[in-house]
Design a protein around this motif. Structure first.
Motif, PDB file in Angstrom:
ATOM      1  N   PRO A 163       0.843  -1.202   0.000  1.00  0.00           N
ATOM      2  CA  PRO A 163       0.000   0.000   0.000  1.00  0.00           C
ATOM      3  C   PRO A 163       0.872   1.243   0.000  1.00  0.00           C
ATOM      4  O   PRO A 163       1.881   1.310   0.719  1.00  0.00           O
ATOM      5  CB  PRO A 163      -0.784  -0.134   1.312  1.00  0.00           C
ATOM      6  CG  PRO A 163       0.143  -0.879   2.210  1.00  0.00           C
ATOM      7  CD  PRO A 163       0.912  -1.828   1.336  1.00  0.00           C
ATOM      8  N   VAL A 164       0.503   2.258  -0.773  1.00  0.00           N
ATOM      9  CA  VAL A 164       1.294   3.491  -0.792  1.00  0.00           C
ATOM     10  C   VAL A 164       0.506   4.719  -0.357  1.00  0.00           C
ATOM     11  O   VAL A 164       1.092   5.687   0.131  1.00  0.00           O
ATOM     12  CB  VAL A 164       1.918   3.747  -2.185  1.00  0.00           C
ATOM     13  CG1 VAL A 164       3.054   2.771  -2.449  1.00  0.00           C
ATOM     14  CG2 VAL A 164       0.882   3.702  -3.287  1.00  0.00           C
ATOM     15  N   GLU A 165      -0.814   4.703  -0.539  1.00  0.00           N
ATOM     16  CA  GLU A 165      -1.587   5.863  -0.099  1.00  0.00           C
ATOM     17  C   GLU A 165      -3.057   5.506   0.040  1.00  0.00           C
ATOM     18  O   GLU A 165      -3.557   4.594  -0.611  1.00  0.00           O
ATOM     19  CB  GLU A 165      -1.429   7.028  -1.076  1.00  0.00           C
ATOM     20  CG  GLU A 165      -1.961   6.758  -2.472  1.00  0.00           C
ATOM     21  CD  GLU A 165      -1.797   7.946  -3.392  1.00  0.00           C
ATOM     22  OE1 GLU A 165      -1.724   9.082  -2.896  1.00  0.00           O
ATOM     23  OE2 GLU A 165      -1.746   7.734  -4.621  1.00  0.00           O
ATOM     24  N   ASN A 166      -3.709   6.266   0.904  1.00  0.00           N
ATOM     25  CA  ASN A 166      -5.147   6.126   1.116  1.00  0.00           C
ATOM     26  C   ASN A 166      -5.810   7.463   0.858  1.00  0.00           C
ATOM     27  O   ASN A 166      -5.253   8.518   1.191  1.00  0.00           O
ATOM     28  CB  ASN A 166      -5.443   5.651   2.536  1.00  0.00           C
ATOM     29  CG  ASN A 166      -6.923   5.575   2.829  1.00  0.00           C
ATOM     30  OD1 ASN A 166      -7.500   6.511   3.366  1.00  0.00           O
ATOM     31  ND2 ASN A 166      -7.555   4.469   2.461  1.00  0.00           N
ATOM     32  N   SER A 167      -6.992   7.431   0.268  1.00  0.00           N
ATOM     33  CA  SER A 167      -7.679   8.661  -0.109  1.00  0.00           C
ATOM     34  C   SER A 167      -8.080   9.504   1.089  1.00  0.00           C
ATOM     35  O   SER A 167      -8.293  10.709   0.971  1.00  0.00           O
ATOM     36  CB  SER A 167      -8.916   8.337  -0.952  1.00  0.00           C
ATOM     37  OG  SER A 167      -9.794   7.464  -0.250  1.00  0.00           O
TER      38      SER A 167
ATOM     39  N   ASN B 130     -13.647   5.750   0.181  1.00  0.00           N
ATOM     40  CA  ASN B 130     -12.366   5.471   0.815  1.00  0.00           C
ATOM     41  C   ASN B 130     -11.619   4.384   0.034  1.00  0.00           C
ATOM     42  O   ASN B 130     -12.061   3.243  -0.019  1.00  0.00           O
ATOM     43  CB  ASN B 130     -12.596   5.035   2.270  1.00  0.00           C
ATOM     44  CG  ASN B 130     -11.320   4.911   3.062  1.00  0.00           C
ATOM     45  OD1 ASN B 130     -10.287   5.456   2.692  1.00  0.00           O
ATOM     46  ND2 ASN B 130     -11.384   4.194   4.165  1.00  0.00           N
ATOM     47  N   TYR B 131     -10.498   4.755  -0.558  1.00  0.00           N
ATOM     48  CA  TYR B 131      -9.727   3.814  -1.378  1.00  0.00           C
ATOM     49  C   TYR B 131      -8.270   3.790  -0.917  1.00  0.00           C
ATOM     50  O   TYR B 131      -7.724   4.806  -0.473  1.00  0.00           O
ATOM     51  CB  TYR B 131      -9.754   4.224  -2.849  1.00  0.00           C
ATOM     52  CG  TYR B 131     -11.091   4.009  -3.525  1.00  0.00           C
ATOM     53  CD1 TYR B 131     -11.361   2.833  -4.215  1.00  0.00           C
ATOM     54  CD2 TYR B 131     -12.069   4.980  -3.470  1.00  0.00           C
ATOM     55  CE1 TYR B 131     -12.582   2.632  -4.839  1.00  0.00           C
ATOM     56  CE2 TYR B 131     -13.300   4.797  -4.087  1.00  0.00           C
ATOM     57  CZ  TYR B 131     -13.547   3.620  -4.773  1.00  0.00           C
ATOM     58  OH  TYR B 131     -14.766   3.431  -5.383  1.00  0.00           O
ATOM     59  N   THR B 132      -7.652   2.644  -1.047  1.00  0.00           N
ATOM     60  CA  THR B 132      -6.208   2.527  -0.840  1.00  0.00           C
ATOM     61  C   THR B 132      -5.565   2.094  -2.157  1.00  0.00           C
ATOM     62  O   THR B 132      -6.059   1.182  -2.824  1.00  0.00           O
ATOM     63  CB  THR B 132      -5.874   1.503   0.261  1.00  0.00           C
ATOM     64  OG1 THR B 132      -6.375   1.990   1.509  1.00  0.00           O
ATOM     65  CG2 THR B 132      -4.378   1.299   0.389  1.00  0.00           C
ATOM     66  N   ARG B 133      -4.489   2.778  -2.507  1.00  0.00           N
ATOM     67  CA  ARG B 133      -3.761   2.423  -3.732  1.00  0.00           C
ATOM     68  C   ARG B 133      -2.586   1.531  -3.366  1.00  0.00           C
ATOM     69  O   ARG B 133      -1.816   1.840  -2.464  1.00  0.00           O
ATOM     70  CB  ARG B 133      -3.266   3.673  -4.463  1.00  0.00           C
ATOM     71  CG  ARG B 133      -2.612   3.340  -5.816  1.00  0.00           C
ATOM     72  CD  ARG B 133      -2.419   4.600  -6.649  1.00  0.00           C
ATOM     73  NE  ARG B 133      -1.293   5.386  -6.220  1.00  0.00           N
ATOM     74  CZ  ARG B 133      -0.068   5.289  -6.738  1.00  0.00           C
ATOM     75  NH1 ARG B 133       0.191   4.416  -7.699  1.00  0.00           N
ATOM     76  NH2 ARG B 133       0.900   6.062  -6.299  1.00  0.00           N
ATOM     77  N   PHE B 134      -2.487   0.412  -4.078  1.00  0.00           N
ATOM     78  CA  PHE B 134      -1.390  -0.531  -3.912  1.00  0.00           C
ATOM     79  C   PHE B 134      -0.527  -0.536  -5.169  1.00  0.00           C
ATOM     80  O   PHE B 134      -1.039  -0.343  -6.276  1.00  0.00           O
ATOM     81  CB  PHE B 134      -1.926  -1.954  -3.681  1.00  0.00           C
ATOM     82  CG  PHE B 134      -2.613  -2.151  -2.362  1.00  0.00           C
ATOM     83  CD1 PHE B 134      -1.950  -2.749  -1.300  1.00  0.00           C
ATOM     84  CD2 PHE B 134      -3.933  -1.750  -2.175  1.00  0.00           C
ATOM     85  CE1 PHE B 134      -2.584  -2.948  -0.080  1.00  0.00           C
ATOM     86  CE2 PHE B 134      -4.569  -1.943  -0.958  1.00  0.00           C
ATOM     87  CZ  PHE B 134      -3.900  -2.540   0.088  1.00  0.00           C
TER      88      PHE B 134
END
Length: 381
Positions: free
Chosen positions: A160-164, A280-284
């Motif tokens: 994971p690198v970032e969450n909205s 709410n999203y997390t980018r991987f």
């Protein structure tokens, strides 16, 4: 003077400015030819300082700062044009072209993948969205995921690198500085946190809530609304929290995790959808030790260190602007053991096949003290 008269006069001035600007750019092409013939660099700091000093002296006081800003942009456009004429591709650009030619045309359906956490983690969902048949190896830390890639034990890693809502996962960004790898794909996962417990207790019975730090941040408003004093305990992963609750035998321990953890660990859902934001999203990212660029790659990630002097970052940003390349993320992280110096992380939106991308790759290392290409890829929604 009437507005129409003033606008007409501005149009006439703009016509003259365009002609003079084009003449200046054509002249800068002659300068580029001379520099190429004599092996001189495109950037001449002394010359730029001399011109800006002269311009400041000639400008009226009210317009001095605007004139300097205008010429700073003109300098960047001129350097971009000269670099385009001189640079025919550096070693990195040739490596990227070789990777495009050597990479399979279809992203693999199955592979051995390293990710942090245990069964039920959001990283598992990311793996399953990226690969049809993922063979997942779970690790207790992000560092161990990178080590698994470095050693060759796993072909890919998913991180994971970032969450909205909660922002960047800083630990992963710091590890990016330390390890050598390439991003091959990116994916966004919808995050839906739920309050779970080993028993179907009332909310007022809870005295402690465990989860990953990011999940806790994403549910801050809900946690604050709970009755009584709640102890908040960060753990390595949301699924790890779920497993802890299942094994603890405690009625007063709640966890924030995905609904899939309820079935995996026999938990009861006390309240669903407790994150602060519904969107709410997390980018991987999916990383590999080998540079691979799959068809359609339109995003690129870079890390760079600029010279420790005023205007250094501006020169880099101005080059993006001059090339018309959209910058979709800029993150800074302090460099270990270097006081007040930073590594800048960039995500840019540009087709890997475009001439603007080629020019950017050939120019950036001349603007930076350190430059690291992290890969070009597509993002799965």
């Amino acid at each position: 003077m009437e507005l129409t008269d003033a606008r007409k006069k501005i149009d006439e001035i703009d016509h003259t400015l365009i002609a003079l600007f084009e003449e200046r750019m054509r002249t800068s092409a002659e300068v580029a030819a001379y520099k190429q013939e004599h092996g001189l660099p495109v950037f001449d700091a002394k010359r730029e300082r001399e011109i800006l000093t002269g311009i400041s002296a000639k400008s009226e006081a009210d317009f001095r700062s605007y004139t300097r800003a205008l010429y700073s942009i003109i300098f960047e456009l001129s350097k971009a044009y000269q670099s385009k004429l001189i640079n025919k591709g550096n070693h990195l650009y040739r490596s990227i072209q070789d990777a495009i030619d050597a990479t399979d045309k279809v992203f693999p359906k199955e592979a051995k993948i390293a990710c942090q956490g245990i069964e039920g983690a959001y990283s598992q969902a990311a793996c399953e969205k990226l690969f049809d048949v993922p063979d997942i190896e779970y690790y207790s830390s992000f560092e161990k995921v990178f080590n698994a890639i470095d050693s060759g034990f796993c072909e890919y890693g998913v991180l994971p690198v970032e969450n909205s809502t909660a922002g960047s996962v800083n630990q992963v960004y710091d590890l990016m500085i330390k390890h050598n790898f390439y991003i091959t794909r990116s994916v966004r996962i919808k995050v839906n946190h739920n309050l779970m417990a080993a028993e179907p207790v009332r909310l007022s019975e809870l005295t402690e809530i465990c989860s990953h730090e990011q999940a806790i941040n994403q549910c801050a408003k809900f946690i604050k609304s709970l009755p009584g004093h709640i102890k908040i305990t960060p753990v390595a992963n949301t699924a790890v929290a779920a497993e802890m609750a299942a094994k603890s035998g405690r009625r007063d321990l709640g966890v924030l995790c995905s609904k899939s953890c309820a079935d995996l660990y026999g938990l009861h859902c006390l309240q669903s959808g407790v994150q602060d934001e519904g969107n709410n999203y997390t980018r991987f990212i999916c990383i590999s030790k080998k540079l691979a660029i799959y068809p359609g790659a339109d995003k690129t990630s870079l890390m760079l260190v600029t010279p420790h002097k005023p205007g250094a970052l501006y020169q880099v940003l101005a080059r993006f602007y001059a090339l018309g390349i959209n910058l979709i993320k800029l993150e800074s992280r302090p460099l270990p053991e270097r006081d007040f110096e930073f590594m800048f992380y960039f995500d840019v939106e540009a087709s890997v096949y475009s001439p603007e991308f080629a020019q950017l790759i050939c120019e950036l290392d001349t603007l930076c003290d350190d430059f690291k290409y992290l890969g070009s890829y597509t993002q799965t929604m």
